[in-house]
Design an enzyme around this catalytic site. Structure first.
Site, PDB file in Angstrom:
ATOM      1  N   SER A   1      -9.157   2.402   3.115  1.00 19.57           N
ATOM      2  CA  SER A   1      -8.243   3.103   2.230  1.00 19.57           C
ATOM      3  C   SER A   1      -7.227   2.162   1.547  1.00 19.57           C
ATOM      4  CB  SER A   1      -7.467   4.168   3.014  1.00 19.57           C
ATOM      5  OG  SER A   1      -6.672   3.580   4.023  1.00 19.57           O
TER       6      SER A   1
ATOM      7  N   LYS B 213       0.844  -1.199   0.000  1.00 20.36           N
ATOM      8  CA  LYS B 213       0.000   0.000   0.000  1.00 20.36           C
ATOM      9  C   LYS B 213       0.878   1.248   0.000  1.00 20.36           C
ATOM     10  CE  LYS B 213      -3.691   2.142   2.785  1.00 20.36           C
ATOM     11  NZ  LYS B 213      -4.501   1.986   4.022  1.00 20.36           N
TER      12      LYS B 213
ATOM     13  N   SER C  64      -9.720   0.370   7.186  1.00 21.18           N
ATOM     14  CA  SER C  64      -9.020   0.491   5.908  1.00 21.18           C
ATOM     15  C   SER C  64      -8.495  -0.816   5.334  1.00 21.18           C
ATOM     16  CB  SER C  64      -7.862   1.487   6.041  1.00 21.18           C
ATOM     17  OG  SER C  64      -8.358   2.797   6.124  1.00 21.18           O
TER      18      SER C  64
END
Length: 330
Positions: free
Chosen positions: A157, A82, A181
């Site tokens: 996210s 990520k 997330s």
């Protein structure tokens, strides 16, 4: 083995194939990079693709396996990261145009541990600006779409990580979770994600709700997540907040039903306030009841909650950004 099947093969199976010399890391990396080239323009799961670096690492891994060396469990396994995690020598944008050209000179702790374990980094996955949204869009790489239906969102996210794993663009991805997330995009994209116990995976990162955020795997199987947790979990003297005990071998724990037998498990379909689709309730209830097969007792609970977001979560989360860290000696 058909190439499409290989793209959706678990990390544990890939590791076995590598050691048995049935499949080469070079073959797997080339396949995944071709899939990324084909699918990423439609999904926007990756913000940065490290194809050249991945190919070099794959050739080195292939040579190590051919020599029959004793290698870590994740050696040669492709992984995506990520884009909230600093990666040495690889562009790290945090989903923001302000850091569009940022190239860190050191790794985040979790990335450092993954590299030490011999993983092959395919690239950095899409995230909203500084991870502050439950959907994944920014001004860098476009809207991250759901692989099952590109008219739908992938969640956030860690939306890029979940979309990449679901679409067969890598078996493992490193995500982060402060208020959902990892869990939100994993549920939206039909993959497995876990928010580990706070402090289990150490970090020196501040910002992004440090008193809530944790770091963990997004995978297609629970066993793969356990394998990844074995690498990234455990204390580190550089981390302010981390559990000091050595964690168990999570892969071994999975093989023992005795670990959960006779547990009493509570589940709630709506936490006493949320509006939930009836189909979602049905699926969640069936999942909760499945623990009965392991000898657990399941009880439906109705906690006395209110709508927690505006009255509790939002002020606590934002205030968390301004709390000063406390120093501990190891």
């Amino acid at each position: 083995m058909k190439h499409d099947s290989l793209a959706f093969t678990s990390a544990i199976e890939l590791a076995k194939f590598f050691r048995e010399k049935k499949v080469s890391p070079v073959e797997v990396v080339e396949l995944l990079l071709r899939r990324i080239e084909e699918l990423n323009p439609k999904l926007n799961a990756y913000l940065t693709i490290t194809g050249d670096e991945a190919r070099v690492a794959a050739r080195k891994a292939e040579k190590a396996f051919l020599k029959g060396e004793e290698l870590p469990a994740l050696f040669g396994i492709p992984v995506s990261i990520k884009d909230l995690f600093a990666t040495r020598g690889i562009r790290t944008t945090y989903g923001s145009t302000t850091d569009a050209n940022c190239i860190p000179d050191e790794d985040a702790l979790s990335v450092e541990r993954l590299r030490r374990a011999g993983v092959i980094i395919l690239g950095k996955t899409n995230t909203p600006e500084f991870g502050m949204s439950p959907t994944t869009e920014n001004r860098l790489g476009g809207f991250c779409r759901n692989p099952w239906n590109t008219e739908r969102v992938s969640g956030g996210s860690s939306g890029g990580s979940a979309a990449a794993v679901a679409a067969g663009m890598g078996p493992l991805s490193l995500g982060s979770d402060g208020g959902g997330s990892i869990r939100i995009p994993s549920s939206f994209c039909g993959v497995y994600g876990i928010k580990p116990t706070y402090g289990l995976v150490p970090s020196t990162i501040w910002g992004g709700m440090p008193h809530f955020s944790v770091f963990g795997p997004i995978t297609r199987t629970v066993a793969d997540a356990a394998l990844m947790l074995n690498v990234i979990a455990g204390p580190d003297p550089r981390a302010v907040y981390c559990l000091r005990e050595t964690p168990p071998d999570f892969v071994k724990v999975l093989k023992s039903k005795d670990e959960i037998r006779k547990l009493k498990i509570a589940w709630s379909p709506d936490l006493s306030y949320a509006a939930v689709d009836s189909e979602v309730v049905s699926v969640a209830k069936a999942a909760a009841r499945s623990f009965e097969a392991f000898g657990c007792s399941i009880e439906e609970a109705s906690p006395d909650l209110w709508d927690a977001y505006p009255t509790a979560w939002r002020p606590i989360a934002w205030c968390d950004e301004y709390l000063a860290p406390v120093s501990y000696t190891h």
